[in-house]
Motif scaffolding. Structure first.
Motif, PDB file in Angstrom:
ATOM      1  N   ALA A 103      53.881  41.699  30.952  1.00  0.00           N
ATOM      2  CA  ALA A 103      53.838  42.174  32.331  1.00  0.00           C
ATOM      3  C   ALA A 103      52.483  42.779  32.669  1.00  0.00           C
ATOM      4  CB  ALA A 103      54.948  43.200  32.557  1.00  0.00           C
ATOM      5  N   ALA A 104      51.964  43.628  31.777  1.00  0.00           N
ATOM      6  CA  ALA A 104      50.693  44.298  32.046  1.00  0.00           C
ATOM      7  C   ALA A 104      49.541  43.299  32.100  1.00  0.00           C
ATOM      8  CB  ALA A 104      50.431  45.359  30.980  1.00  0.00           C
ATOM      9  N   SER A 105      49.520  42.360  31.158  1.00  0.00           N
ATOM     10  CA  SER A 105      48.428  41.387  31.138  1.00  0.00           C
ATOM     11  C   SER A 105      48.558  40.397  32.296  1.00  0.00           C
ATOM     12  CB  SER A 105      48.379  40.652  29.797  1.00  0.00           C
ATOM     13  OG  SER A 105      49.603  40.023  29.508  1.00  0.00           O
ATOM     14  N   GLY A 106      49.786  40.048  32.671  1.00  0.00           N
ATOM     15  CA  GLY A 106      49.973  39.161  33.819  1.00  0.00           C
ATOM     16  C   GLY A 106      49.505  39.807  35.114  1.00  0.00           C
ATOM     17  N   ALA A 107      49.792  41.093  35.277  1.00  0.00           N
ATOM     18  CA  ALA A 107      49.331  41.821  36.464  1.00  0.00           C
ATOM     19  C   ALA A 107      47.809  41.871  36.496  1.00  0.00           C
ATOM     20  CB  ALA A 107      49.915  43.231  36.479  1.00  0.00           C
ATOM     21  N   ASP A 108      47.206  42.053  35.332  1.00  0.00           N
ATOM     22  CA  ASP A 108      45.751  42.104  35.254  1.00  0.00           C
ATOM     23  C   ASP A 108      45.144  40.768  35.670  1.00  0.00           C
ATOM     24  OD1 ASP A 108      43.352  43.408  34.726  1.00  0.00           O
ATOM     25  OD2 ASP A 108      43.337  42.862  32.606  1.00  0.00           O
ATOM     26  N   ALA A 109      45.692  39.670  35.153  1.00  0.00           N
ATOM     27  CA  ALA A 109      45.168  38.349  35.509  1.00  0.00           C
ATOM     28  C   ALA A 109      45.295  38.099  37.007  1.00  0.00           C
ATOM     29  CB  ALA A 109      45.911  37.269  34.728  1.00  0.00           C
ATOM     30  N   LEU A 110      46.443  38.461  37.577  1.00  0.00           N
ATOM     31  CA  LEU A 110      46.645  38.270  39.015  1.00  0.00           C
ATOM     32  C   LEU A 110      45.614  39.062  39.812  1.00  0.00           C
ATOM     33  CD1 LEU A 110      48.597  36.759  40.883  1.00  0.00           C
ATOM     34  CD2 LEU A 110      50.057  38.793  40.881  1.00  0.00           C
ATOM     35  N   SER A 111      45.337  40.284  39.373  1.00  0.00           N
ATOM     36  CA  SER A 111      44.358  41.112  40.082  1.00  0.00           C
ATOM     37  C   SER A 111      42.956  40.525  39.988  1.00  0.00           C
ATOM     38  CB  SER A 111      44.361  42.538  39.526  1.00  0.00           C
ATOM     39  OG  SER A 111      43.724  42.604  38.252  1.00  0.00           O
ATOM     40  N   HIS A 112      42.616  39.924  38.849  1.00  0.00           N
ATOM     41  CA  HIS A 112      41.295  39.305  38.713  1.00  0.00           C
ATOM     42  C   HIS A 112      41.102  38.194  39.743  1.00  0.00           C
ATOM     43  CE1 HIS A 112      41.143  40.548  34.171  1.00  0.00           C
ATOM     44  NE2 HIS A 112      40.929  41.559  34.985  1.00  0.00           N
ATOM     45  N   LEU A 113      42.124  37.398  39.919  1.00  0.00           N
ATOM     46  CA  LEU A 113      42.037  36.301  40.882  1.00  0.00           C
ATOM     47  C   LEU A 113      41.902  36.812  42.300  1.00  0.00           C
ATOM     48  CD1 LEU A 113      44.839  34.200  39.203  1.00  0.00           C
ATOM     49  CD2 LEU A 113      42.420  33.543  39.304  1.00  0.00           C
ATOM     50  N   ILE A 114      42.667  37.831  42.630  1.00  0.00           N
ATOM     51  CA  ILE A 114      42.632  38.384  43.982  1.00  0.00           C
ATOM     52  C   ILE A 114      41.290  39.050  44.269  1.00  0.00           C
ATOM     53  CG2 ILE A 114      43.665  40.115  45.511  1.00  0.00           C
ATOM     54  CD1 ILE A 114      46.296  39.544  43.802  1.00  0.00           C
ATOM     55  N   GLU A 115      40.822  39.866  43.313  1.00  0.00           N
ATOM     56  CA  GLU A 115      39.578  40.602  43.563  1.00  0.00           C
ATOM     57  C   GLU A 115      38.359  39.690  43.576  1.00  0.00           C
ATOM     58  OE1 GLU A 115      40.111  45.187  42.755  1.00  0.00           O
ATOM     59  OE2 GLU A 115      39.639  44.139  40.893  1.00  0.00           O
ATOM     60  N   SER A 116      38.362  38.640  42.763  1.00  0.00           N
ATOM     61  CA  SER A 116      37.223  37.722  42.800  1.00  0.00           C
ATOM     62  C   SER A 116      37.215  36.908  44.092  1.00  0.00           C
ATOM     63  CB  SER A 116      37.237  36.789  41.587  1.00  0.00           C
ATOM     64  OG  SER A 116      38.361  35.933  41.604  1.00  0.00           O
ATOM     65  N   PHE A 117      38.407  36.491  44.551  1.00  0.00           N
ATOM     66  CA  PHE A 117      38.482  35.631  45.738  1.00  0.00           C
ATOM     67  C   PHE A 117      38.252  36.405  47.031  1.00  0.00           C
ATOM     68  CE2 PHE A 117      40.685  32.849  48.844  1.00  0.00           C
ATOM     69  CZ  PHE A 117      39.992  31.684  48.593  1.00  0.00           C
ATOM     70  N   THR A 118      38.628  37.671  47.054  1.00  0.00           N
ATOM     71  CA  THR A 118      38.462  38.473  48.276  1.00  0.00           C
ATOM     72  C   THR A 118      37.273  39.421  48.180  1.00  0.00           C
ATOM     73  OG1 THR A 118      39.939  40.236  47.495  1.00  0.00           O
ATOM     74  CG2 THR A 118      40.946  38.418  48.718  1.00  0.00           C
ATOM     75  N   GLY A 119      36.488  39.324  47.112  1.00  0.00           N
ATOM     76  CA  GLY A 119      35.374  40.246  46.917  1.00  0.00           C
ATOM     77  C   GLY A 119      34.236  40.017  47.890  1.00  0.00           C
ATOM     78  N   ARG A 120      33.258  40.879  47.781  1.00  0.00           N
ATOM     79  CA  ARG A 120      32.114  40.835  48.687  1.00  0.00           C
ATOM     80  C   ARG A 120      31.215  39.641  48.368  1.00  0.00           C
ATOM     81  NH1 ARG A 120      28.773  46.314  49.692  1.00  0.00           N
ATOM     82  NH2 ARG A 120      30.960  46.968  49.844  1.00  0.00           N
ATOM     83  N   ALA A 121      30.763  38.959  49.381  1.00  0.00           N
ATOM     84  CA  ALA A 121      29.766  37.902  49.218  1.00  0.00           C
ATOM     85  C   ALA A 121      28.387  38.555  49.256  1.00  0.00           C
ATOM     86  CB  ALA A 121      29.895  36.868  50.330  1.00  0.00           C
ATOM     87  N   LYS A 122      27.618  38.411  48.175  1.00  0.00           N
ATOM     88  CA  LYS A 122      26.358  39.156  48.058  1.00  0.00           C
ATOM     89  C   LYS A 122      25.124  38.342  48.432  1.00  0.00           C
ATOM     90  CE  LYS A 122      28.108  42.206  44.435  1.00  0.00           C
ATOM     91  NZ  LYS A 122      27.940  42.673  43.042  1.00  0.00           N
ATOM     92  N   ASN A 123      25.225  37.023  48.381  1.00  0.00           N
ATOM     93  CA  ASN A 123      24.079  36.174  48.689  1.00  0.00           C
ATOM     94  C   ASN A 123      22.815  36.624  47.961  1.00  0.00           C
ATOM     95  OD1 ASN A 123      25.114  34.232  50.876  1.00  0.00           O
ATOM     96  ND2 ASN A 123      25.794  36.215  51.638  1.00  0.00           N
ATOM     97  N   PRO A 124      22.839  36.667  46.630  1.00  0.00           N
ATOM     98  CA  PRO A 124      21.719  37.232  45.871  1.00  0.00           C
ATOM     99  C   PRO A 124      20.515  36.302  45.825  1.00  0.00           C
ATOM    100  CG  PRO A 124      23.341  36.324  44.377  1.00  0.00           C
ATOM    101  CD  PRO A 124      23.939  36.223  45.759  1.00  0.00           C
ATOM    102  N   ASP A 125      19.323  36.908  45.703  1.00  0.00           N
ATOM    103  CA  ASP A 125      18.124  36.101  45.505  1.00  0.00           C
ATOM    104  C   ASP A 125      17.882  35.930  44.006  1.00  0.00           C
ATOM    105  OD1 ASP A 125      16.907  38.424  44.550  1.00  0.00           O
ATOM    106  OD2 ASP A 125      15.912  38.852  46.455  1.00  0.00           O
ATOM    107  N   ALA A 126      16.793  35.255  43.646  1.00  0.00           N
ATOM    108  CA  ALA A 126      16.538  34.922  42.248  1.00  0.00           C
ATOM    109  C   ALA A 126      16.377  36.173  41.388  1.00  0.00           C
ATOM    110  CB  ALA A 126      15.292  34.045  42.143  1.00  0.00           C
ATOM    111  N   ASP A 127      15.696  37.184  41.903  1.00  0.00           N
ATOM    112  CA  ASP A 127      15.497  38.414  41.138  1.00  0.00           C
ATOM    113  C   ASP A 127      16.817  39.127  40.888  1.00  0.00           C
ATOM    114  OD1 ASP A 127      12.772  37.987  41.010  1.00  0.00           O
ATOM    115  OD2 ASP A 127      12.324  39.231  42.772  1.00  0.00           O
TER     116      ASP A 127
END
Length: 421
Positions: free
Chosen positions: A202-226
């Protein structure tokens, strides 16, 4: 190339950037643990197996060690790994195995076992103390080749290039983040998760689900090369999104199926595949607010990481929703609970409702009171969370001490009303 600095309200990946970091080889499938010995033999004459006491006592572990020995590989074992990887374990491994001509390290177990293998590789190779490498891009070069073998379906540590260490003296978790921590090979065998206890599932499944949600809804940073050369997390990006979408679709069905029947190998396989996808997503997009807030809560309550994440997720998602309606709406469609013809906000709310149903089905907590967190600690937790700048920088809506405190208050009361800007 000019960098676009994303505001907390910014959603679009304007540069159209996609970034992946991953092991040189990934083997996935039932029974693939039998490939550990041939893979190790190809690169080393002596291997260090890093695991925990539960895995070390298993028949599967004994068989893996015997297979390595049959291949002529000398095997050393460290089986003292504990959850939330204490720094003292890194010190212990370096003291015991430094200078012993280890040619490869196999990290087999949960996230802490794999994190210890990765960071021990760096310290054994480059010397010093693990504290010398706290932060981003501070590991000076490649280390001893690491083979990661997960036995739970959640952390994604088999493919990430970060190790999280709990520094007891500092009283906080700290990340060692570097592309040089990437595993040489990840061997992902769902059969190894069949004996995973229900609470850990249960704990590891919740963690995996959160990783997917936070990566997909996270901030778009548009980083440069540096920025790409000095910062581990590039933000929400095209390639991470591919893995996030696939992982969400997998876990939507597999987590309830595993909860209903822990012996269901197909469900275990899809859960582990979903967790792998989550690891691939966060490896370049990163985690965000829920992970920043959970760390001090875990230190105070001594509760599993995944349960702390589960108890926070309903409230962090609601806090972020006003700035990520299109993304949550797409999640709703991926999870099969939203129709494209409905208003986007309706679709987005349906996604959050579905995620909470999955967590509840797993038996994971949905409020902070269950963890034993006390209101008197809210101020401390909020201030500590704001120190995790590597994570707060990924949150799509700006976090402050005041907003984190509000999240904690709602989470403690179980208030799942909808947050408005």
């Amino acid at each position: 190339m000019t960098s676009t600095i994303a505001s907390p309200m910014h959603t679009a990946n304007d540069l159209g950037i996609g970034l992946l970091r991953q092991p040189s080889m990934v083997l996935f499938g039932p029974g693939q643990r039998r490939q550990i010995a041939p893979v190790v033999k190809g690169i080393a004459e002596r291997v260090l197996m890093i695991t925990d006491s539960r895995m070390a006592a298993s028949a599967e572990f004994t068989q893996i060690v015997e297979a390595l020995q049959q291949q002529g590989v000398s095997v050393s074992v460290y089986d003292g790994t504990e959850p939330d990887l204490p720094r003292r374990h890194v010190v212990d491994v370096v003291e015991r195995f430094g200078g012993s001509s280890i040619g490869a390290i196999v990290g087999i177990g949960g996230g802490s076992c794999m994190d210890l293998a990765k960071v021990a590789s760096a310290v054994l190779t480059h010397g010093g103390d693990v504290r010398d490498y706290y932060g981003q891009f501070l590991v000076p070069g490649p280390g001893i080749p690491v083979i990661t073998v997960p036995t739970t379906g959640g952390t994604g540590a088999e493919v990430t290039c970060i190790s999280v260490v709990f520094d007891e003296e500092q009283g906080m978790k700290v990340g060692v983040a570097s592309p040089h921590l990437e595993a040489y090979a990840a061997i992902v065998d769902p059969e190894l998760t069949l004996t995973c206890p229900p609470g850990l599932t249960a704990a590891s499944g919740a963690d995996a689900l959160s990783h997917l949600i936070e990566s997909f809804t996270g901030r778009a940073k548009n980083p440069d090369a540096d920025q790409l050369a000095t910062t581990l997390y590039a933000g929400k990006n095209l390639l991470a999104d591919v893995y996030a979408r696939n992982g969400l679709a997998l876990l939507n069905d597999s987590l309830p199926a595993v909860a209903a029947d822990p012996t269901n190998l197909d469900a275990r396989s899809n859960t582990l595949f979903g967790a792998y996808c989550a690891g691939m997503a966060i490896n370049t997009a990163g985690t965000a607010g829920a992970h920043a807030i959970q760390s001090p809560i875990g230190n105070l309550t001594h509760t599993p990481h995944g349960f702390g994440i589960s108890a926070l997720l309903p409230y962090v998602m609601r806090y972020n929703l006003p700035t990520r309606v299109p993304e949550f709406a797409e999640i709703g469609r991926i999870l099969g609970v939203a129709n494209a013809s409905d208003p986007e906000e309706t679709q987005a709310r349906a996604a959050i409702d579905r995620i909470e149903v999955i967590l509840e089905t797993l038996g994971a907590p949905l409020d902070l009171r269950t963890l034993g967190l006390q209101p008197a600690d809210f101020g401390f937790v909020a201030k500590q969370a704001m120190l995790a700048t590597r994570l707060t920088a990924n949150n799509p809506r700006e976090l402050t001490v005041e907003s984190v405190t509000s999240i904690l208050e709602r989470g403690y009361d179980g208030d799942r009303s909808w947050w408005q800007l």
